[in-house]
Design a protein around this motif. Structure first.
Motif, mmCIF file in Angstrom:
data_model
loop_
_atom_site.group_PDB
_atom_site.id
_atom_site.type_symbol
_atom_site.label_atom_id
_atom_site.label_comp_id
_atom_site.label_asym_id
_atom_site.label_seq_id
_atom_site.Cartn_x
_atom_site.Cartn_y
_atom_site.Cartn_z
ATOM 1 N N MET A 16 44.116 -16.726 0.414
ATOM 2 C CA MET A 16 44.950 -17.911 0.316
ATOM 3 C C MET A 16 44.287 -19.090 1.035
ATOM 4 S SD MET A 16 48.734 -16.203 0.648
ATOM 5 C CE MET A 16 48.972 -14.588 -0.041
ATOM 6 N N LYS A 17 43.721 -18.899 2.164
ATOM 7 C CA LYS A 17 42.876 -19.807 2.959
ATOM 8 C C LYS A 17 43.363 -21.253 3.119
ATOM 9 C CE LYS A 17 39.349 -19.776 5.655
ATOM 10 N NZ LYS A 17 39.496 -19.106 6.932
ATOM 11 N N ASN A 18 44.492 -21.604 2.549
ATOM 12 C CA ASN A 18 45.012 -22.956 2.720
ATOM 13 C C ASN A 18 46.336 -22.944 3.490
ATOM 14 O OD1 ASN A 18 46.210 -21.663 0.566
ATOM 15 N ND2 ASN A 18 46.291 -23.449 -0.760
ATOM 16 N N ILE A 19 46.463 -21.918 4.363
ATOM 17 C CA ILE A 19 47.687 -21.742 5.142
ATOM 18 C C ILE A 19 47.391 -21.851 6.632
ATOM 19 C CG2 ILE A 19 49.501 -20.108 5.798
ATOM 20 C CD1 ILE A 19 49.302 -18.933 2.981
ATOM 21 N N ILE A 20 48.178 -22.671 7.302
ATOM 22 C CA ILE A 20 48.204 -22.697 8.763
ATOM 23 C C ILE A 20 49.410 -21.848 9.140
ATOM 24 C CG2 ILE A 20 48.600 -24.108 10.810
ATOM 25 C CD1 ILE A 20 47.218 -26.416 9.262
ATOM 26 N N PHE A 21 49.168 -20.788 9.906
ATOM 27 C CA PHE A 21 50.253 -19.887 10.285
ATOM 28 C C PHE A 21 50.740 -20.253 11.681
ATOM 29 C CE2 PHE A 21 52.406 -16.174 11.829
ATOM 30 C CZ PHE A 21 53.092 -15.715 10.715
ATOM 31 N N ILE A 22 52.036 -20.525 11.791
ATOM 32 C CA ILE A 22 52.641 -20.841 13.080
ATOM 33 C C ILE A 22 53.653 -19.746 13.399
ATOM 34 C CG2 ILE A 22 54.056 -22.463 14.378
ATOM 35 C CD1 ILE A 22 52.763 -24.705 12.874
ATOM 36 N N GLY A 23 53.382 -19.010 14.457
ATOM 37 C CA GLY A 23 54.240 -17.909 14.859
ATOM 38 C C GLY A 23 54.972 -18.202 16.145
ATOM 39 N N GLY A 24 55.807 -17.268 16.507
ATOM 40 C CA GLY A 24 56.583 -17.359 17.734
ATOM 41 C C GLY A 24 57.850 -16.549 17.561
ATOM 42 N N ILE A 25 58.486 -16.236 18.683
ATOM 43 C CA ILE A 25 59.684 -15.406 18.602
ATOM 44 C C ILE A 25 60.855 -16.218 18.055
ATOM 45 C CG2 ILE A 25 58.855 -13.923 20.470
ATOM 46 C CD1 ILE A 25 60.973 -15.147 22.303
ATOM 47 N N HIS A 26 61.906 -15.510 17.670
ATOM 48 C CA HIS A 26 63.113 -16.155 17.170
ATOM 49 C C HIS A 26 63.618 -17.166 18.198
ATOM 50 C CE1 HIS A 26 63.429 -13.261 13.931
ATOM 51 N NE2 HIS A 26 63.218 -12.289 14.807
ATOM 52 N N GLY A 27 64.017 -18.337 17.724
ATOM 53 C CA GLY A 27 64.628 -19.338 18.589
ATOM 54 C C GLY A 27 63.673 -20.155 19.429
ATOM 55 N N VAL A 28 62.378 -19.996 19.235
ATOM 56 C CA VAL A 28 61.405 -20.716 20.061
ATOM 57 C C VAL A 28 61.202 -22.168 19.594
ATOM 58 C CG1 VAL A 28 59.264 -20.086 18.852
ATOM 59 C CG2 VAL A 28 59.238 -20.371 21.340
ATOM 60 N N GLY A 29 61.563 -22.459 18.359
ATOM 61 C CA GLY A 29 61.418 -23.834 17.865
ATOM 62 C C GLY A 29 60.359 -24.023 16.794
ATOM 63 N N LYS A 30 59.920 -22.930 16.170
ATOM 64 C CA LYS A 30 58.896 -23.018 15.114
ATOM 65 C C LYS A 30 59.330 -23.938 13.980
ATOM 66 C CE LYS A 30 59.074 -18.688 14.061
ATOM 67 N NZ LYS A 30 60.120 -18.232 14.965
ATOM 68 N N SER A 34 57.560 -2.904 4.375
ATOM 69 C CA SER A 34 58.112 -3.329 3.079
ATOM 70 C C SER A 34 58.554 -4.787 3.122
ATOM 71 C CB SER A 34 59.264 -2.422 2.637
ATOM 72 O OG SER A 34 60.389 -2.593 3.457
ATOM 73 N N THR A 35 59.025 -5.234 4.279
ATOM 74 C CA THR A 35 59.409 -6.637 4.421
ATOM 75 C C THR A 35 58.185 -7.536 4.258
ATOM 76 O OG1 THR A 35 61.192 -5.989 5.917
ATOM 77 C CG2 THR A 35 60.533 -8.290 5.970
ATOM 78 N N GLN A 36 57.059 -7.132 4.850
ATOM 79 C CA GLN A 36 55.848 -7.940 4.743
ATOM 80 C C GLN A 36 55.263 -7.891 3.338
ATOM 81 O OE1 GLN A 36 55.181 -10.115 7.294
ATOM 82 N NE2 GLN A 36 57.126 -9.188 7.862
ATOM 83 N N ASP A 37 55.410 -6.768 2.663
ATOM 84 C CA ASP A 37 54.983 -6.690 1.257
ATOM 85 C C ASP A 37 55.770 -7.693 0.417
ATOM 86 O OD1 ASP A 37 53.179 -4.687 1.880
ATOM 87 O OD2 ASP A 37 54.447 -3.047 1.138
ATOM 88 N N ARG A 38 57.044 -7.803 0.700
ATOM 89 C CA ARG A 38 57.900 -8.775 -0.004
ATOM 90 C C ARG A 38 57.443 -10.202 0.290
ATOM 91 N NH1 ARG A 38 64.064 -8.265 -1.269
ATOM 92 N NH2 ARG A 38 64.669 -10.422 -1.517
ATOM 93 N N LEU A 39 57.079 -10.463 1.549
ATOM 94 C CA LEU A 39 56.569 -11.785 1.932
ATOM 95 C C LEU A 39 55.294 -12.113 1.152
ATOM 96 C CD1 LEU A 39 56.431 -14.322 3.805
ATOM 97 C CD2 LEU A 39 55.147 -12.886 5.403
ATOM 98 N N LEU A 40 54.363 -11.179 1.119
ATOM 99 C CA LEU A 40 53.081 -11.423 0.432
ATOM 100 C C LEU A 40 53.287 -11.664 -1.060
ATOM 101 C CD1 LEU A 40 50.905 -8.783 2.295
ATOM 102 C CD2 LEU A 40 50.717 -11.282 2.481
ATOM 103 N N THR A 73 48.722 -7.698 6.456
ATOM 104 C CA THR A 73 49.504 -8.882 6.073
ATOM 105 C C THR A 73 48.712 -10.142 6.366
ATOM 106 O OG1 THR A 73 51.600 -7.754 6.478
ATOM 107 C CG2 THR A 73 51.642 -10.163 6.516
ATOM 108 N N PHE A 74 48.125 -10.213 7.556
ATOM 109 C CA PHE A 74 47.361 -11.405 7.928
ATOM 110 C C PHE A 74 46.024 -11.455 7.191
ATOM 111 C CE2 PHE A 74 50.410 -10.839 11.340
ATOM 112 C CZ PHE A 74 50.977 -12.102 11.363
ATOM 113 N N ASP A 75 45.450 -10.272 6.878
ATOM 114 C CA ASP A 75 44.232 -10.252 6.063
ATOM 115 C C ASP A 75 44.502 -10.947 4.730
ATOM 116 O OD1 ASP A 75 43.005 -8.731 8.057
ATOM 117 O OD2 ASP A 75 43.144 -6.842 6.957
ATOM 118 N N GLN A 76 45.656 -10.677 4.148
ATOM 119 C CA GLN A 76 45.982 -11.261 2.844
ATOM 120 C C GLN A 76 46.431 -12.718 2.942
ATOM 121 O OE1 GLN A 76 47.939 -8.727 -0.101
ATOM 122 N NE2 GLN A 76 47.774 -7.059 1.379
ATOM 123 N N ILE A 77 47.157 -13.063 4.004
ATOM 124 C CA ILE A 77 47.540 -14.468 4.198
ATOM 125 C C ILE A 77 46.288 -15.306 4.420
ATOM 126 C CG2 ILE A 77 48.677 -16.093 5.788
ATOM 127 C CD1 ILE A 77 50.884 -13.945 6.130
#
Length: 169
Positions: free
Chosen positions: A1-15, A55-61, A96-100
């Protein structure tokens, strides 16, 4: 995909808040992992526990592959780790991140006590500070690991300051 900036963080952190601000200032298209997963179809909206992370991440991909266009740039806000059904912080599969294939990894970090108050106001639930603290610690470690693995920039966003990320964009 290579055109994605991934921003992570825990729930409620303000992402989400930070991503919306960045999207308004740039040509980046903002998606949340929950939006792509259609989380409301697979769980209660205030449930933070994930029964089957793989399975949740498969759905995301699958959802991402249907949405992402080569000529556009994206901000994807999601997680590096999730709470499994036993409330144990668990890393999302590397595959998941390999594919993202993100071009930048950023992580939003905040004081866990502030996050707990935010989550309580938003969800009407009280979360265990120790679990959220451990989750944030694991997220940071994993984000750094993935950044090294892919030889891409790693950015920490603290106190809502995303200047360093804007410089890369």
């Amino acid at each position: 995909m290579k055109n994605i900036i991934f921003i992570g963080g825990i729930h409620g952190v303000g992402k989400g808040t930070i991503c919306k601000e960045i999207a308004l200032k740039t040509d980046l298209i903002h998606f949340t992992a929950s939006q792509i997963l259609k989380w409301e179809e697979i769980s209660d909206s205030d449930n933070k526990l994930v029964k089957n992370i793989t399975s949740t991440q498969d759905r995301l991909l699958k959802g991402l592959k249907n949405l992402i266009k080569k000529d556009k740039k994206y901000l994807l806000d999601g997680h590096f780790c999730l709470l499994n059904s036993n409330e144990i912080p668990s890393r999302i599969d590397e595959d998941t991140f390999d594919q993202i294939n993100p071009k930048v990894i950023a992580i939003v970090i905040d004081d866990v006590e502030r996050i707990v108050k935010r989550l309580e106001a938003r969800d009407g639930k009280i979360y265990d500070i120790k679990i959220l603290n451990e989750l944030q610690k694991i997220e940071i470690e994993y984000a750094k690991y993935l950044s090294d693995k892919y030889s891409i920039p790693y950015i920490e966003i603290k106190d809502g300051n995303y200047t360093q990320l804007m410089e890369i964009i």
